[in-house]
Write an enzyme that holds these catalytic residues in place. Structure first.
Site, PDB file in Angstrom:
ATOM      1  N   GLN A  79       0.846  -1.205   0.000  1.00  0.00           N
ATOM      2  CA  GLN A  79       0.000   0.000   0.000  1.00  0.00           C
ATOM      3  C   GLN A  79       0.873   1.243   0.000  1.00  0.00           C
ATOM      4  O   GLN A  79       0.368   2.356  -0.080  1.00  0.00           O
ATOM      5  CB  GLN A  79      -0.863   0.017   1.271  1.00  0.00           C
ATOM      6  CG  GLN A  79      -1.801  -1.142   1.363  1.00  0.00           C
ATOM      7  CD  GLN A  79      -2.149  -1.437   2.825  1.00  0.00           C
ATOM      8  OE1 GLN A  79      -3.108  -0.926   3.365  1.00  0.00           O
ATOM      9  NE2 GLN A  79      -1.363  -2.266   3.469  1.00  0.00           N
ATOM     10  N   ASP A 115       5.935   4.942  -1.443  1.00  0.00           N
ATOM     11  CA  ASP A 115       7.316   5.428  -1.378  1.00  0.00           C
ATOM     12  C   ASP A 115       8.257   4.776  -2.398  1.00  0.00           C
ATOM     13  O   ASP A 115       9.396   5.228  -2.572  1.00  0.00           O
ATOM     14  CB  ASP A 115       7.876   5.250   0.048  1.00  0.00           C
ATOM     15  CG  ASP A 115       7.736   3.821   0.578  1.00  0.00           C
ATOM     16  OD1 ASP A 115       7.841   2.856  -0.212  1.00  0.00           O
ATOM     17  OD2 ASP A 115       7.521   3.649   1.799  1.00  0.00           O
ATOM     18  N   HIS A 135      -1.587   1.331  -4.304  1.00  0.00           N
ATOM     19  CA  HIS A 135      -1.976   2.739  -4.130  1.00  0.00           C
ATOM     20  C   HIS A 135      -1.105   3.684  -4.963  1.00  0.00           C
ATOM     21  O   HIS A 135      -1.159   4.898  -4.775  1.00  0.00           O
ATOM     22  CB  HIS A 135      -1.904   3.137  -2.651  1.00  0.00           C
ATOM     23  CG  HIS A 135      -2.961   2.470  -1.804  1.00  0.00           C
ATOM     24  ND1 HIS A 135      -2.930   2.433  -0.437  1.00  0.00           N
ATOM     25  CD2 HIS A 135      -4.100   1.817  -2.173  1.00  0.00           C
ATOM     26  CE1 HIS A 135      -3.995   1.790   0.024  1.00  0.00           C
ATOM     27  NE2 HIS A 135      -4.708   1.385  -1.014  1.00  0.00           N
ATOM     28  N   GLY A 166       3.627  -4.967   8.786  1.00  0.00           N
ATOM     29  CA  GLY A 166       3.521  -3.525   9.026  1.00  0.00           C
ATOM     30  C   GLY A 166       2.303  -2.853   8.444  1.00  0.00           C
ATOM     31  O   GLY A 166       2.402  -1.737   7.936  1.00  0.00           O
ATOM     32  N   THR A 167       1.150  -3.512   8.529  1.00  0.00           N
ATOM     33  CA  THR A 167      -0.086  -2.851   8.079  1.00  0.00           C
ATOM     34  C   THR A 167      -1.220  -3.132   9.049  1.00  0.00           C
ATOM     35  O   THR A 167      -1.297  -4.228   9.598  1.00  0.00           O
ATOM     36  CB  THR A 167      -0.488  -3.278   6.642  1.00  0.00           C
ATOM     37  OG1 THR A 167      -1.767  -2.716   6.336  1.00  0.00           O
ATOM     38  CG2 THR A 167      -0.521  -4.787   6.455  1.00  0.00           C
TER      39      THR A 167
HETATM   40  P1  OAD Z   1      -1.028   2.221   9.158  1.00  0.00           P
HETATM   41  O1  OAD Z   1      -0.368   3.484   9.607  1.00  0.00           O
HETATM   42  O2  OAD Z   1      -2.494   2.114   9.262  1.00  0.00           O
HETATM   43  O3  OAD Z   1      -0.407   1.023   9.985  1.00  0.00           O
HETATM   44  C1  OAD Z   1       0.960   0.862  10.199  1.00  0.00           C
HETATM   45  C2  OAD Z   1       1.154  -0.441  10.932  1.00  0.00           C
HETATM   46  O4  OAD Z   1       2.556  -0.700  11.006  1.00  0.00           O
HETATM   47  C3  OAD Z   1       0.614  -0.457  12.361  1.00  0.00           C
HETATM   48  O5  OAD Z   1      -0.160  -1.633  12.549  1.00  0.00           O
HETATM   49  C4  OAD Z   1       1.877  -0.504  13.226  1.00  0.00           C
HETATM   50  O6  OAD Z   1       1.684  -1.273  14.415  1.00  0.00           O
HETATM   51  C5  OAD Z   1       2.845  -1.190  12.305  1.00  0.00           C
HETATM   52  N1  OAD Z   1       4.274  -0.896  12.545  1.00  0.00           N
HETATM   53  C6  OAD Z   1       4.835   0.265  12.983  1.00  0.00           C
HETATM   54  N2  OAD Z   1       6.171   0.148  13.022  1.00  0.00           N
HETATM   55  C7  OAD Z   1       6.474  -1.115  12.602  1.00  0.00           C
HETATM   56  C8  OAD Z   1       7.684  -1.831  12.386  1.00  0.00           C
HETATM   57  N3  OAD Z   1       8.878  -1.279  12.631  1.00  0.00           N
HETATM   58  N4  OAD Z   1       7.606  -3.097  11.920  1.00  0.00           N
HETATM   59  C9  OAD Z   1       6.402  -3.673  11.673  1.00  0.00           C
HETATM   60  N5  OAD Z   1       5.233  -3.041  11.837  1.00  0.00           N
HETATM   61  C10 OAD Z   1       5.257  -1.772  12.289  1.00  0.00           C
HETATM   62  O7  OAD Z   1      -0.512   1.962   7.673  1.00  0.00           O
HETATM   63  P2  OAD Z   1      -1.153   1.076   6.519  1.00  0.00           P
HETATM   64  O8  OAD Z   1      -1.777  -0.145   7.067  1.00  0.00           O
HETATM   65  O9  OAD Z   1      -0.118   0.937   5.482  1.00  0.00           O
HETATM   66  O10 OAD Z   1      -3.908   4.686   1.941  1.00  0.00           O
HETATM   67  O11 OAD Z   1      -2.280   2.066   5.986  1.00  0.00           O
HETATM   68  C11 OAD Z   1      -3.007   1.680   4.867  1.00  0.00           C
HETATM   69  C12 OAD Z   1      -3.434   2.846   4.061  1.00  0.00           C
HETATM   70  O12 OAD Z   1      -4.080   3.806   4.889  1.00  0.00           O
HETATM   71  C13 OAD Z   1      -2.339   3.636   3.411  1.00  0.00           C
HETATM   72  O13 OAD Z   1      -1.838   3.043   2.248  1.00  0.00           O
HETATM   73  C14 OAD Z   1      -3.061   4.918   3.085  1.00  0.00           C
HETATM   74  C15 OAD Z   1      -3.919   5.102   4.320  1.00  0.00           C
HETATM   75  O14 OAD Z   1      -5.198   5.550   4.101  1.00  0.00           O
HETATM   76  C16 OAD Z   1      -4.117   5.691   1.067  1.00  0.00           C
HETATM   77  O15 OAD Z   1      -3.550   6.759   1.165  1.00  0.00           O
HETATM   78  C17 OAD Z   1      -5.097   5.368  -0.019  1.00  0.00           C
END
Ligand code: OAD
Length: 260
Positions: free
Chosen positions: A112, A115, A130, A200-201
């Protein structure tokens, strides 16, 4: 003999991988967090401060309708996001996923993230569902270009080909996914996977959560690497509550250890 829970989990995952030919990695902002990028939700998340200084929610600022009616607003927040990304690079977690292509018949990355780090780290089968914020598209003549960053770019950018309005080639809120990318994804699903990783999502979108849940129900090994609980945590066979870099690096080391 493995001594900690983490080591036991790495061993378990590595053994499952040794019996696999094809692997799907589903990644989100957390994989780039250790490169210094902000995540969207959670600690220092971009969406935590819900209202922007323009009085609209960040999801409205970064929406398809705002891009149509007030592109300068969308561009302002896109540019802020890009500034937070600038000068940062992929990390060991992206690198390990790319290196795994040398060990398995098929590795696919569904990300998603906008970057571009998976591509830069060397992964060759990436579906950036995305889009990529460095790709720009003219709304008038459909001219496409790619920029290393926005430093030399006038915001909002004007098309050098026709003088029209340009937009970042990313999926904004309210917008549909690209059919070219969903077709690619469906082709990968038709071939099937022996293992699915979620890294990490928070898995808030159905097209991100569904492949994990479906694999879990089909008894295909599913692994989550995330310090927190997420939408898919109850649908994984192994939940590694650690960071992506340490975990993927440990998996790589295990797969490459010399056996006596
Ligand atoms: P989120 O910010 O929702 O989630 C990030 C996740 O990464 C969280 O569950 C954290 O616990 C986890 N995390 C943080 N640091 C970490 C690490 N070092 N190793 C592993 N995990 C870690 O991000 P996404 O799920 O990517 O869409 O968000 C999905 C979408 O929401 C994005 O693509 C964006 C946004 O709306 C659009 O812009 C269309």
């Amino acid at each position: 003999m493995p001594s900690t829970d983490f080591e036991r989990q790495i061993e378990q995952v590595a053994h499952l991988m040794q019996n696999s030919d094809s692997i799907l990695f589903i990644t989100g902002a957390g994989i780039s967090a250790e490169s210094g990028l902000p995540t969207y939700r959670g600690i220092s998340g971009l969406y935590n401060d819900q209202h922007t200084e323009d009085g609209v929610r960040i999801e409205e600022a970064l929406s398809g309708s705002m891009m149509q009616t007030r592109p300068e607003i969308t561009w302002k927040y896109m540019a802020q996001m890009e500034a937070a990304f600038r000068g940062k690079s992929y990390n060991r977690a992206h690198e390990v996923i790319a290196l795994l292509e040398s060990k398995f018949e098929r590795v696919c990355v569904l990300t998603q993230n906008v970057d571009g780090f998976h591509h830069k780290a060397g992964s060759t089968n990436v579906i950036d569902i995305h889009g990529n914020m460095n790709d720009l598209l003219c709304l008038s003549c459909r001219y496409e270009t790619s920029v290393p960053d926005y430093s030399g770019v006038e915001i909002p950018p004007i098309c050098t080909n026709c003088g029209g309005q340009m937009r970042p080639d990313v999926v904004l809120f309210e917008e549909m996914l690209s059919t070219r990318k969903t077709t690619h994804l469906n082709q990968e699903f038709q071939k099937g996977f022996d293992m699915v990783f979620s890294v990490g999502t928070t898995s808030v979108f159905p097209y991100i959560a569904h492949p994990v849940v479906a694999a879990y129900h089909a008894n295909i090994p599913t692994i989550e690497i995330n310090p927190d609980r997420t939408e898919v945590s109850e649908f994984v066979h192994i939940k590694i509550a650690e960071k992506a870099v340490a975990t993927l690096n440990a998996i790589w080391m295990y797969l490459n250890r010399s056996t006596p």
